[in-house]
Design a protein around this motif. Sequence first.
Motif, PDB file in Angstrom:
ATOM      1  N   THR A   1       0.839  -1.192   0.000  1.00 39.71           N
ATOM      2  CA  THR A   1       0.000   0.000   0.000  1.00 39.71           C
ATOM      3  C   THR A   1       0.872   1.239   0.000  1.00 39.71           C
ATOM      4  OG1 THR A   1      -1.908   1.076   1.027  1.00 39.71           O
ATOM      5  CG2 THR A   1      -0.259   0.122   2.520  1.00 39.71           C
ATOM      6  N   GLY A   2       0.228   2.364  -0.205  1.00 40.65           N
ATOM      7  CA  GLY A   2       0.932   3.633  -0.264  1.00 40.65           C
ATOM      8  C   GLY A   2       0.497   4.423  -1.471  1.00 40.65           C
ATOM      9  N   SER A   3       1.402   5.226  -1.978  1.00 39.86           N
ATOM     10  CA  SER A   3       1.065   6.155  -3.051  1.00 39.86           C
ATOM     11  C   SER A   3       1.037   5.483  -4.421  1.00 39.86           C
ATOM     12  CB  SER A   3       2.057   7.315  -3.040  1.00 39.86           C
ATOM     13  OG  SER A   3       3.369   6.838  -3.240  1.00 39.86           O
ATOM     14  N   SER A   4       0.995   6.294  -5.441  1.00 43.45           N
ATOM     15  CA  SER A   4       0.852   5.788  -6.808  1.00 43.45           C
ATOM     16  C   SER A   4       2.028   4.905  -7.242  1.00 43.45           C
ATOM     17  CB  SER A   4       0.677   6.949  -7.784  1.00 43.45           C
ATOM     18  OG  SER A   4       1.767   7.835  -7.691  1.00 43.45           O
ATOM     19  N   SER A   5       3.141   4.978  -6.556  1.00 38.62           N
ATOM     20  CA  SER A   5       4.250   4.077  -6.886  1.00 38.62           C
ATOM     21  C   SER A   5       3.817   2.622  -6.749  1.00 38.62           C
ATOM     22  CB  SER A   5       5.455   4.337  -5.982  1.00 38.62           C
ATOM     23  OG  SER A   5       5.935   5.641  -6.182  1.00 38.62           O
ATOM     24  N   ILE A   6       2.973   2.339  -5.786  1.00 35.64           N
ATOM     25  CA  ILE A   6       2.428   0.994  -5.611  1.00 35.64           C
ATOM     26  C   ILE A   6       1.338   0.742  -6.643  1.00 35.64           C
ATOM     27  CG2 ILE A   6       1.203  -0.549  -4.028  1.00 35.64           C
ATOM     28  CD1 ILE A   6       4.122   0.086  -3.181  1.00 35.64           C
ATOM     29  N   ARG A   7       0.460   1.708  -6.823  1.00 38.10           N
ATOM     30  CA  ARG A   7      -0.652   1.549  -7.768  1.00 38.10           C
ATOM     31  C   ARG A   7      -0.140   1.306  -9.184  1.00 38.10           C
ATOM     32  NH1 ARG A   7      -3.734   5.637 -10.597  1.00 38.10           N
ATOM     33  NH2 ARG A   7      -2.358   7.087  -9.545  1.00 38.10           N
ATOM     34  N   LEU A   8       0.950   1.952  -9.559  1.00 37.48           N
ATOM     35  CA  LEU A   8       1.463   1.858 -10.925  1.00 37.48           C
ATOM     36  C   LEU A   8       2.546   0.798 -11.101  1.00 37.48           C
ATOM     37  CD1 LEU A   8       1.642   5.695 -11.631  1.00 37.48           C
ATOM     38  CD2 LEU A   8      -0.133   4.072 -12.362  1.00 37.48           C
ATOM     39  N   TRP A   9       2.852   0.039 -10.084  1.00 39.22           N
ATOM     40  CA  TRP A   9       3.876  -1.013 -10.146  1.00 39.22           C
ATOM     41  C   TRP A   9       3.254  -2.222 -10.837  1.00 39.22           C
ATOM     42  CZ3 TRP A   9       6.931  -2.554  -5.120  1.00 39.22           C
ATOM     43  CH2 TRP A   9       8.028  -3.353  -5.467  1.00 39.22           C
ATOM     44  N   THR A  10       3.294  -2.213 -12.147  1.00 38.16           N
ATOM     45  CA  THR A  10       2.544  -3.190 -12.950  1.00 38.16           C
ATOM     46  C   THR A  10       3.074  -4.620 -12.849  1.00 38.16           C
ATOM     47  OG1 THR A  10       3.846  -2.604 -14.897  1.00 38.16           O
ATOM     48  CG2 THR A  10       1.746  -1.462 -14.585  1.00 38.16           C
ATOM     49  N   ASN A  11       4.353  -4.793 -12.609  1.00 39.87           N
ATOM     50  CA  ASN A  11       4.906  -6.153 -12.544  1.00 39.87           C
ATOM     51  C   ASN A  11       5.176  -6.592 -11.097  1.00 39.87           C
ATOM     52  OD1 ASN A  11       7.078  -4.470 -12.101  1.00 39.87           O
ATOM     53  ND2 ASN A  11       8.497  -5.622 -13.382  1.00 39.87           N
ATOM     54  N   LEU A  12       4.469  -6.022 -10.176  1.00 38.89           N
ATOM     55  CA  LEU A  12       4.671  -6.312  -8.757  1.00 38.89           C
ATOM     56  C   LEU A  12       4.566  -7.801  -8.451  1.00 38.89           C
ATOM     57  CD1 LEU A  12       5.013  -5.424  -5.812  1.00 38.89           C
ATOM     58  CD2 LEU A  12       2.577  -4.928  -5.762  1.00 38.89           C
ATOM     59  N   SER A  13       3.526  -8.463  -8.975  1.00 40.37           N
ATOM     60  CA  SER A  13       3.376  -9.897  -8.672  1.00 40.37           C
ATOM     61  C   SER A  13       4.522 -10.725  -9.213  1.00 40.37           C
ATOM     62  CB  SER A  13       2.045 -10.449  -9.137  1.00 40.37           C
ATOM     63  OG  SER A  13       1.510  -9.758 -10.184  1.00 40.37           O
ATOM     64  N   LEU A  14       5.124 -10.305 -10.307  1.00 41.60           N
ATOM     65  CA  LEU A  14       6.298 -11.018 -10.833  1.00 41.60           C
ATOM     66  C   LEU A  14       7.519 -10.778  -9.954  1.00 41.60           C
ATOM     67  CD1 LEU A  14       5.900 -10.278 -14.650  1.00 41.60           C
ATOM     68  CD2 LEU A  14       5.416 -12.412 -13.453  1.00 41.60           C
ATOM     69  N   GLU A  15       7.628  -9.573  -9.436  1.00 39.31           N
ATOM     70  CA  GLU A  15       8.790  -9.200  -8.624  1.00 39.31           C
ATOM     71  C   GLU A  15       8.846  -9.950  -7.293  1.00 39.31           C
ATOM     72  OE1 GLU A  15      11.117  -6.450  -9.098  1.00 39.31           O
ATOM     73  OE2 GLU A  15      10.356  -5.816 -11.035  1.00 39.31           O
ATOM     74  N   VAL A  16       7.685 -10.260  -6.721  1.00 38.88           N
ATOM     75  CA  VAL A  16       7.674 -10.931  -5.421  1.00 38.88           C
ATOM     76  C   VAL A  16       7.216 -12.380  -5.513  1.00 38.88           C
ATOM     77  CG1 VAL A  16       7.417  -8.809  -4.097  1.00 38.88           C
ATOM     78  CG2 VAL A  16       5.398 -10.063  -4.807  1.00 38.88           C
ATOM     79  N   ASN A  17       7.123 -12.887  -6.718  1.00 39.90           N
ATOM     80  CA  ASN A  17       6.787 -14.289  -6.936  1.00 39.90           C
ATOM     81  C   ASN A  17       7.727 -15.159  -6.087  1.00 39.90           C
ATOM     82  OD1 ASN A  17       5.471 -16.445  -8.136  1.00 39.90           O
ATOM     83  ND2 ASN A  17       6.838 -16.481  -9.878  1.00 39.90           N
ATOM     84  N   PRO A  18       7.260 -16.127  -5.395  1.00 37.93           N
ATOM     85  CA  PRO A  18       6.006 -16.855  -5.481  1.00 37.93           C
ATOM     86  C   PRO A  18       4.930 -16.357  -4.518  1.00 37.93           C
ATOM     87  CG  PRO A  18       7.442 -18.098  -4.068  1.00 37.93           C
ATOM     88  CD  PRO A  18       8.201 -16.853  -4.516  1.00 37.93           C
ATOM     89  N   TYR A  19       5.162 -15.247  -3.809  1.00 37.29           N
ATOM     90  CA  TYR A  19       4.174 -14.783  -2.845  1.00 37.29           C
ATOM     91  C   TYR A  19       3.009 -14.093  -3.546  1.00 37.29           C
ATOM     92  CZ  TYR A  19       7.892 -15.646   0.471  1.00 37.29           C
ATOM     93  OH  TYR A  19       8.876 -16.244   1.198  1.00 37.29           O
ATOM     94  N   PRO A  20       1.789 -14.364  -3.106  1.00 36.66           N
ATOM     95  CA  PRO A  20       0.647 -13.634  -3.644  1.00 36.66           C
ATOM     96  C   PRO A  20       0.692 -12.180  -3.163  1.00 36.66           C
ATOM     97  CG  PRO A  20      -0.057 -15.505  -2.288  1.00 36.66           C
ATOM     98  CD  PRO A  20       1.420 -15.402  -2.172  1.00 36.66           C
TER      99      PRO A  20
END
Length: 111
Positions: free
Chosen positions: A55-74
Amino acid sequence: MLRFVWTILTGLSFYQLQAQNFPKPATASAFEKEIQQFDSLNAVEKYDPSAILFTGSSSIRLWTNLSLEVNPYPVIRRGFGGSKIEDLYWFLQRIVYPHQPSALYFYIGSN
């Protein structure tokens, strides 16, 4: 690193960060629609207990590959607009409390 952030936040005692302990920020109304969308998602989406809430500002909202970056965690993404720390405090019960994440990561940028 994420568990370290969670430990720090837990140490701050979330119960002390409840919205009623803070005045409503002037910017809170601007985020209400986004927070209502989170409320709707919270009502229908269920997350694995190993999920990490971002959570937080638009840096989180716009982080489009977030799930890939922290894979395997949901991932639970709850970034909103150009939020500031007081906005996160105000909406904490609606953003964080509906979940039982294994870790919490928040970023408030240069807003």
